[in-house]
Design an enzyme around this catalytic site. Structure first.
Site, PDB file in Angstrom:
ATOM      1  N   ILE A  18       6.525 -10.716 -11.552  1.00  0.00           N
ATOM      2  CA  ILE A  18       6.843  -8.717 -11.988  1.00  0.00           C
ATOM      3  C   ILE A  18       6.818  -7.979 -10.177  1.00  0.00           C
ATOM      4  O   ILE A  18       8.179  -7.044  -9.907  1.00  0.00           O
ATOM      5  CB  ILE A  18       5.928  -7.448 -12.214  1.00  0.00           C
ATOM      6  N   ASP A  37       4.912 -10.236   1.453  1.00  0.00           N
ATOM      7  CA  ASP A  37       4.171 -11.175   0.447  1.00  0.00           C
ATOM      8  C   ASP A  37       3.304 -11.911   1.558  1.00  0.00           C
ATOM      9  O   ASP A  37       3.835 -12.772   2.366  1.00  0.00           O
ATOM     10  CB  ASP A  37       5.049 -12.070  -0.554  1.00  0.00           C
ATOM     11  N   ASP A  60      -0.340  -9.480   4.263  1.00  0.00           N
ATOM     12  CA  ASP A  60      -1.830 -10.331   3.138  1.00  0.00           C
ATOM     13  C   ASP A  60      -2.310  -8.749   3.167  1.00  0.00           C
ATOM     14  O   ASP A  60      -2.762  -7.439   4.271  1.00  0.00           O
ATOM     15  CB  ASP A  60      -3.056 -10.350   4.580  1.00  0.00           C
ATOM     16  N   VAL A  61      -1.915  -8.398   1.937  1.00  0.00           N
ATOM     17  CA  VAL A  61      -3.008  -6.854   1.672  1.00  0.00           C
ATOM     18  C   VAL A  61      -4.573  -6.435   2.304  1.00  0.00           C
ATOM     19  O   VAL A  61      -4.632  -4.869   2.442  1.00  0.00           O
ATOM     20  CB  VAL A  61      -2.745  -6.110   0.963  1.00  0.00           C
ATOM     21  N   TYR A 153     -11.655  -6.572 -12.960  1.00  0.00           N
ATOM     22  CA  TYR A 153     -10.081  -6.313 -13.487  1.00  0.00           C
ATOM     23  C   TYR A 153      -9.419  -5.138 -13.606  1.00  0.00           C
ATOM     24  O   TYR A 153      -8.631  -3.932 -12.774  1.00  0.00           O
ATOM     25  CB  TYR A 153      -8.748  -7.336 -13.544  1.00  0.00           C
ATOM     26  N   LYS A 157      -8.121  -1.194 -11.713  1.00  0.00           N
ATOM     27  CA  LYS A 157      -6.520  -1.164 -12.432  1.00  0.00           C
ATOM     28  C   LYS A 157      -6.504   0.308 -12.835  1.00  0.00           C
ATOM     29  O   LYS A 157      -6.291   1.460 -12.529  1.00  0.00           O
ATOM     30  CB  LYS A 157      -5.819  -2.079 -13.148  1.00  0.00           C
TER      31      LYS A 157
END
Length: 257
Positions: A18, A37, A60-61, A153, A157
């Site tokens: 995505i 990324d 690296d978030v 997850y 979200k």
């Protein structure tokens, strides 16, 4: 003239799936692209396919210093940032909650939630100073309605929705819009893995499970990465200048089922 010509767009997790589709669509609309990324090599391969100027940076978030370094590099190279797509995310797959470890739960939260927060925070001073910008956070349909076997997850979200609404309210005075996008069932590596595990737990074959998902989509078809990219490109454009704090489902009507 393309709507986003001269704009600078940063896409986290932009090397594939995505995120890559978002990068391609924003590039097609004229934006200069920063693919951020953890997989820099893949990002460089894909950046070569874009039609506008691009930059590939490691991110690296989970690490706020990595996000700060990214923001500094983008501002040094481009002088501004107009669009931030917080797309980087992960899922541990379909799992009975009793089998999810603390480490797995924390990893989902650190990438999906903290990663969105720290990356946004890193770019906000520039957006506030220039008095404008568009932040687009990638959530999920399970960020609006929980389903079995993906509790961690889903929780992450749902958190994205709350963060989006709070930021939208806070940043409106600076003419910065913040919205969330909620993909349905998209044939990416992440979703295929979930379908494989889900169908295994339900005693179905992979093909049976895949079709069972299709059967509950009112439009009768899965979504594509391009579908999500198109929505992101719209939200980043001037056509969406009066839209903020909103959630956009791209799910073939699945939330109606």
């Amino acid at each position: 003239m393309p709507d986003l010509k001269g704009k600078v767009a940063v896409i986290t997790g932009g090397a594939k799936g995505i995120g890559l589709a978002c990068a391609q669509k924003l590039s097609d609309e004229g934006a200069m692209i920063v693919i951020a990324d953890i997989d820099v090599d893949e990002g460089k391969k894909r950046a070569a396919e874009l039609t506008t100027e691009s930059l590939v940076m490691h991110l690296d978030v989970r690490d706020s210093s990595s996000a700060n370094e990214l923001a500094s590099a983008v501002l040094k190279d481009f002088g501004r940032v107009d669009i931030l797509v917080n797309n980087a995310g992960m899922n541990i797959g379909a799992r009975n909650t009793v089998d999810v470890t603390d480490e797995e739960f924390d990893r989902v939260m650190s990438i999906n939630v903290r990663g969105t927060f720290t990356t946004t925070r890193a770019f906000l001073p520039a957006m506030i100073e220039q008095r404008g910008g568009s932040i687009i956070n990638m959530s999920s349909i399970v960020g609006q309605r929980g389903v079995a076997l993906v509790a961690a997850y889903s929780a992450s979200k749902f958190a994205i929705v709350g963060m989006t609404q709070s930021l939208a309210s806070e940043l409106a005075a600076h003419d910065i819009t913040v919205n969330s996008v909620h993909p349905g069932i998209v044939a990416t590596d992440l979703h295929v893995k979930v379908v494989q595990e889900f169908t295994g737990l339900k005693g179905m074959s992979f093909d049976e499970g895949w079709e069972s998902f299709r059967d509950v989509i009112p439009l009768g078809r899965f979504q594509t990465t391009d579908d999500i990219g198109d929505m992101v490109a719209f939200l980043a454009s001037s056509k969406a200048r009066n839209i903020t704090g909103s959630a956009f489902n791209v799910d073939g009507g699945l939330m109606l089922a």
